[in-house]
Design a protein around this motif. Structure first.
Motif, short mmCIF file in Angstrom:
data_model
loop_
_atom_site.label_atom_id
_atom_site.label_comp_id
_atom_site.label_asym_id
_atom_site.label_seq_id
_atom_site.Cartn_x
_atom_site.Cartn_y
_atom_site.Cartn_z
N SER A 1 0.74 -1.02 -0.14
CA SER A 1 0.14 -0.15 -0.17
C SER A 1 0.67 1.09 -0.08
O SER A 1 0.14 2.12 -0.42
CB SER A 1 -1.05 0.03 1.04
N ILE A 2 1.90 1.36 0.70
CA ILE A 2 3.13 2.30 0.37
C ILE A 2 3.42 2.74 -0.25
O ILE A 2 3.37 3.24 -1.32
CB ILE A 2 4.12 2.21 1.95
N ALA A 3 3.96 1.33 -1.59
CA ALA A 3 4.44 1.59 -2.55
C ALA A 3 3.93 2.25 -3.38
O ALA A 3 4.26 2.98 -4.64
CB ALA A 3 5.13 -0.12 -2.98
N TYR A 4 2.29 1.73 -3.41
CA TYR A 4 1.39 1.86 -4.74
C TYR A 4 0.63 3.35 -4.10
O TYR A 4 -0.24 4.09 -4.78
CB TYR A 4 0.86 1.36 -5.02
N GLY A 5 1.02 4.04 -3.06
CA GLY A 5 -0.02 4.60 -2.27
C GLY A 5 -1.57 5.01 -2.28
O GLY A 5 -2.64 5.10 -2.90
N LEU A 6 -1.71 3.28 -1.72
CA LEU A 6 -3.08 2.86 -1.91
C LEU A 6 -3.35 2.68 0.18
O LEU A 6 -2.77 3.00 0.49
CB LEU A 6 -3.05 1.83 -2.86
N THR A 7 -4.53 3.03 0.03
CA THR A 7 -5.23 1.97 1.19
C THR A 7 -5.22 0.89 1.58
O THR A 7 -5.60 0.13 0.92
CB THR A 7 -6.95 2.27 1.30
N LEU A 8 -4.72 0.99 2.75
CA LEU A 8 -4.78 -0.23 2.94
C LEU A 8 -6.34 -1.48 3.74
O LEU A 8 -6.47 -0.23 4.87
CB LEU A 8 -3.37 -0.89 4.20
N ARG A 9 -6.30 -1.95 3.69
CA ARG A 9 -7.37 -2.85 4.83
C ARG A 9 -6.82 -3.78 5.49
O ARG A 9 -6.55 -4.78 5.23
CB ARG A 9 -8.54 -3.66 4.23
N ASP A 10 -6.57 -3.77 6.61
CA ASP A 10 -6.13 -4.18 8.15
C ASP A 10 -6.25 -4.90 8.32
O ASP A 10 -7.62 -5.46 8.99
CB ASP A 10 -5.79 -3.01 9.04
N PRO A 11 -6.41 -6.53 8.14
CA PRO A 11 -6.91 -7.84 8.38
C PRO A 11 -6.89 -7.77 9.96
O PRO A 11 -7.49 -8.43 10.83
CB PRO A 11 -6.39 -8.31 7.86
N ALA A 12 -5.93 -6.77 10.92
CA ALA A 12 -6.71 -7.43 12.26
C ALA A 12 -6.92 -5.78 13.07
O ALA A 12 -7.19 -6.02 14.55
CB ALA A 12 -4.67 -6.58 12.44
N LEU A 13 -7.56 -5.21 12.42
CA LEU A 13 -8.75 -4.36 12.37
C LEU A 13 -9.80 -4.95 12.95
O LEU A 13 -10.80 -4.81 12.47
CB LEU A 13 -9.12 -3.08 11.94
N LEU A 14 -10.18 -5.72 14.27
CA LEU A 14 -11.06 -6.36 14.52
C LEU A 14 -11.64 -5.94 15.47
O LEU A 14 -10.52 -6.01 16.49
CB LEU A 14 -10.58 -7.98 14.62
N ASP A 15 -12.97 -6.40 15.95
CA ASP A 15 -13.70 -5.80 17.44
C ASP A 15 -13.65 -7.07 18.16
O ASP A 15 -13.73 -8.39 18.41
CB ASP A 15 -15.16 -5.87 16.93
N THR A 16 -12.76 -6.40 19.51
CA THR A 16 -11.50 -7.82 20.34
C THR A 16 -12.67 -7.60 21.23
O THR A 16 -12.95 -6.58 22.26
CB THR A 16 -10.87 -8.09 20.49
N PRO A 17 -13.27 -8.32 22.12
CA PRO A 17 -13.98 -8.47 23.49
C PRO A 17 -12.95 -8.61 24.87
O PRO A 17 -11.68 -9.04 24.25
CB PRO A 17 -15.02 -10.03 24.08
N ALA A 18 -13.72 -8.21 25.57
CA ALA A 18 -12.91 -7.10 27.08
C ALA A 18 -12.40 -9.32 27.90
O ALA A 18 -13.21 -10.10 27.84
CB ALA A 18 -13.12 -6.07 27.93
#
Length: 824
Positions: free
Chosen positions: A186-203
């Motif tokens: 995404s940095i090399a092409y200047g594109l947006t990253l969809r981060d697979p680690a951006l998940l809702d996690t319980p407490a």
């Protein structure tokens, strides 16, 4: 790291025109070594379809079991076809991959209808190896029941893909995941990253599975999640199996495949335990002495007290961050699992993996540094997939055992530092933008406070941040400029003399060699060097290359002897070698060197203490020779090398340094006591030369009559360079006279020569010993030395009376100093 392009597109919206090679050309300039771009499915063409086995006929009368199968491939592909196949891992009703006539499989294997085993085989039922999907050739591929008969199997199996094989350096552990490589893409092409680690996690909850951390330095976070009621018959979907294969791993079972898939996706290694096999709560601790663990590879391992373990009430159940234990392994009947996602200290995991010679995909990532904040998301992702694909039910209880995280300290960096390092001008806005693209939090304008992201443990100081800016701006932008050499210096006096010595020995027929500066006790013993000799006082290296040579050399001879032996052993009978190099002589009373600090500049006192602890390091020159010194031929019989040649090598070295040596007889190991000369300069001993002792030659495995010389080269170099004066050349003729003197056998020829020089006076131009005789005409215990004297005056032709006077004065001087008697 093997990166399938189709998988990467899930996180970055690359255009359809971007292929594997185009992506490689973008990643290489920002610091990634793309070794290959593998085109999966290259050489394969259809029709390759899904078929369903309707009927199986067992054929007999052949050397091996053969089956004739009726396979439905869909009306658009001819309906039912009869196909011969020897595999036995499928049955009627199963859906398989069928290559129809006209298809071409990898390796240019063309499919056609052919007559075999008394039947016509109208296609081929394929195994994974035949399609280039792996090395498994034990049976054909059995597809899930929900796939459509007649569907394109190439698209269904994802056979065609491009895979980038990237050599990830040890400081970029985050790139051992699709998440990390997607970020760089995404940095090399200047594109947006969809981060697979951006998940809702319980407490975390109060009643989660009990976990205790007894070693917070070894494990500072441990997430445990439970999934119950997993369908034991559920299998991994084809897309997951294919992605795992393309990434270089092997599909095993649904539960194991999901943990491996998430590890490849997010970069967080995970482990699944069979919940019913666990006994009591989990504890993370160091191993006890003598403790044992049988790992998943069915090897019982004796543990080291430094090994970090996962244990329950029954004992060890896993080697933390390396490999799980066999007692809690998930199997075909597992329905309830406990998922582990933990963060372990990199150094601890690296040592354990190397100690037990047990590298694994998990240890490879842990030892390079795993994002400590990814454990929660990775555990949640595994739970979601187990529920979705295995029809399991997630337990609402959540365990997160962790120590108090230490807040990240910002790194202060001048916005102009990357430009100064690269020799370019980077605008401050570009510096801030590049650091933010990496994931850093940046505050300030010119004086920046930068907080690295949790997945970049390698960013610890301003130079690390400067490197990130430089690589993302492009290494190819950095100009290539040769450094400007300083003017007017040239070589020092010592450097010029060292080169002159080397050229002089090379001109004399010696070949220069370089040896390692290490010796061992056995080599000094073989040289018969006595105890208490200064050459025995050698410094021992803390981490020697070889246990047989743990000390720094105090003499150059052991290395030369080894090189001489190696050359003679390979068929070279006539060898002459030399070496110049440092020797290391401990200073009397020297103390151990201080341990210098790394957080500040050492003080002058600390540097002085370090300097005083260093050994003296004079430069020596040594030579060895064996065999013929003058080869035989049509011109004569030749001559073998002897002790005189070693002494002549010493004179050659001294002459190159503008010095003249005094030669006396001596007894010094490892030389022969009757053929050893001590070499002095201004009454200071600078070295020894001669023939080696026969016992030494036998112990070292060297040929008889080998000779050697070693000199302290630093002692021959003058402190101040003196101008070179050319010799006075006289136009008048020389007068040559010979003198034969009888002296005691113990009197050195050099003493007689010195006496002649002293008595002859200024008219003597040169003196040369040309004959030594011991025989019947000489008294027992005496020898005759014949010298040639060349006399010349600068302003006149010498008369016979003057020549006779000089001769008589020279003989008289020799008589006074050495008791010489004129022969005849």
């Amino acid at each position: 790291m093997r990166v399938p392009l189709s998988w990467l597109r899930e996180y970055v919206d690359l255009s359809a025109e971007v292929g594997g090679r185009a992506l490689a050309e973008r990643l290489i300039p920002i610091g990634f070594e793309v070794e290959t771009v593998h085109e999966s499915g290259a050489g394969l063409s259809g029709p390759l379809v899904v078929g369903q086995v309707l009927e199986i006929e067992e054929l007999t009368g052949f050397k091996k079991p053969i089956r004739y199968n009726q396979v439905e491939v869909g009306p658009e592909h001819g309906g039912v076809r009869g196909i011969i196949c020897g595999a036995r891992n499928f049955q009627a009703g199963d859906k398989v991959v069928v290559a129809l006539p006209g298809a071409v499989l990898p390796g240019d294997f063309k499919i056609a209808a052919r007559s075999t085993y008394d039947h016509v085989s109208d296609g081929m039922i394929c195994s994974a190896k035949e399609l280039g999907l792996g090395e498994d050739h034990s049976g054909i591929i059995v597809l899930p029941t929900d796939v459509t008969v007649g569907a394109d199997a190439i698209e269904l199996l994802g056979i065609r893909d491009e895979v980038l094989d990237i050599a990830v350096t040890t400081d970029r552990g985050y790139c051992l995941s699709m998440r990390g490589m997607a970020r760089e893409t995404s940095i090399a092409y200047g594109l947006t990253l969809r981060d697979p680690a951006l998940l809702d996690t319980p407490a975390p909850t109060q009643n989660g599975y009990p976990v205790t951390l007894t070693d917070p330095l070894g494990c500072d976070r441990f997430v445990a999640r439970i999934v119950r009621g997993i369908d034991p018959l559920a299998t991994s979907p084809l897309w997951m199996q294919r992605r795992i294969q393309l990434a270089g791993m092997r599909p095993i079972s649904l539960i194991v495949d999901i943990t491996n898939y998430v590890m490849l996706e997010i970069g967080q290694p995970l482990h699944a335990y069979d919940l019913r096999r666990l006994t009591g709560g989990i504890t993370v601790r160091r191993a006890a002495p003598g403790e044992k663990l049988t790992t998943l590879d069915d090897v019982e391992r004796t543990l080291n007290p430094e090994d970090l373990l996962i244990v329950d009430e029954s004992g060890p159940i896993g080697l933390a961050g390396v490999m799980g234990g066999a007692t809690t392994e998930v199997h075909a009947g597992t329905v309830d699992v406990l998922v582990e996602a933990a963060h372990f200290a990199p150094a601890s995991i690296a040592r354990t993996a190397r100690r037990h010679k047990l590298p694994s995909e998990a240890s490879r990532r842990f030892e390079r540094g795993v994002d400590p904040k990814a454990a929660d998301a990775a555990a949640q992702r595994v739970v979601d997939l187990l529920v979705l694909l295995g029809q399991g039910e997630a337990d609402p209880e959540v365990t997160i055992a962790s120590t108090q995280p230490r807040p990240a300290e910002p790194i202060r960096i001048d916005a102009g530092l990357p430009g100064r390092v690269a020799g370019l001008e980077y605008p401050a806005t570009a510096v801030v933008r590049r650091l933010q693209e990496v994931g850093c939090t940046v505050e300030g304008v010119d004086d920046l406070a930068v907080t690295p992201p949790s997945w970049r443990p390698d960013l610890t100081d301003p130079n690390d941040l400067a490197e990130e800016v430089i690589r993302l701006e492009g290494y190819d932008r950095i100009p290539s400029r040769l450094p400007t050499a300083p003017r007017g210096r040239g070589l020092t006096l010592r450097q010029r003399l060292h080169r002159r010595v080397g050229r002089s020995l090379a001109d004399a027929g010696y070949i220069e060699v370089l040896n390692y500066p290490f010796v061992g006790k056995a080599e000094l013993d073989a040289m018969s060097i006595p105890e208490g000799d200064a050459r025995r006082s050698a410094l021992t290296v803390v981490n020697p290359i070889s246990d047989e040579q743990p000390q720094l050399r105090t003499t150059l001879l052991p290395g030369l002897f080894a090189t001489l032996r190696r050359n003679v052993g390979r068929g070279f009978a006539d060898v002459a070698l030399f070496e110049t190099g440092l020797v290391y002589q401990p200073r009397p009373g020297a103390t151990a060197p201080p341990r210098l600090p790394v957080d500040r500049r050492p003080t002058d006192e600390e540097l002085a203490a370090l300097e005083s602890a260093l050994p003296d390091q004079p430069r020596h020159v040594a030579a060895v020779l064996v065999g013929a010194r003058e080869p035989a031929g049509w011109w004569g019989e030749g001559r073998a090398a002897n002790w005189a040649d070693a002494i002549e090598a010493a004179r050659t070295i001294a002459a190159a340094c503008g010095a003249e040596l005094t030669v006396d007889q001596a007894q010094y190991e490892p030389w022969h006591p009757g053929r050893c000369a001590v070499l002095s300069l201004d009454e200071r001993i600078v070295g020894y030369a001669g023939e080696l002792h026969p016992k030494v030659l036998e112990a070292l495995g060297l040929p008889p009559r080998a000779c050697a010389v070693e000199l302290n080269l630093d002692a021959l170099v003058p402190e101040v360079e003196t101008p070179v004066h050319g010799p006075e050349v006289s136009a008048f003729p020389v007068a040559a006279v010979d003198v034969a003197l009888v002296v005691s056998r113990e009197v050195p020829a050099a003493d007689v020569e010195s006496a002649l020089v002293a008595g002859a006076g200024p008219l003597l131009e040169s003196v040369r010993l040309f004959d030594v005789y011991e025989g019947d005409r000489i008294e027992q215990g005496s020898k005759s030395l014949a010298f040639s004297l060349r006399l010349r005056a600068e302003d006149r032709t010498l008369k016979a009376e003057e020549v006779a006077a000089v001769r008589e004065a020279a003989v008289a001087s020799a008589t006074r100093h050495t008791d010489a008697v004129l022969r005849g």
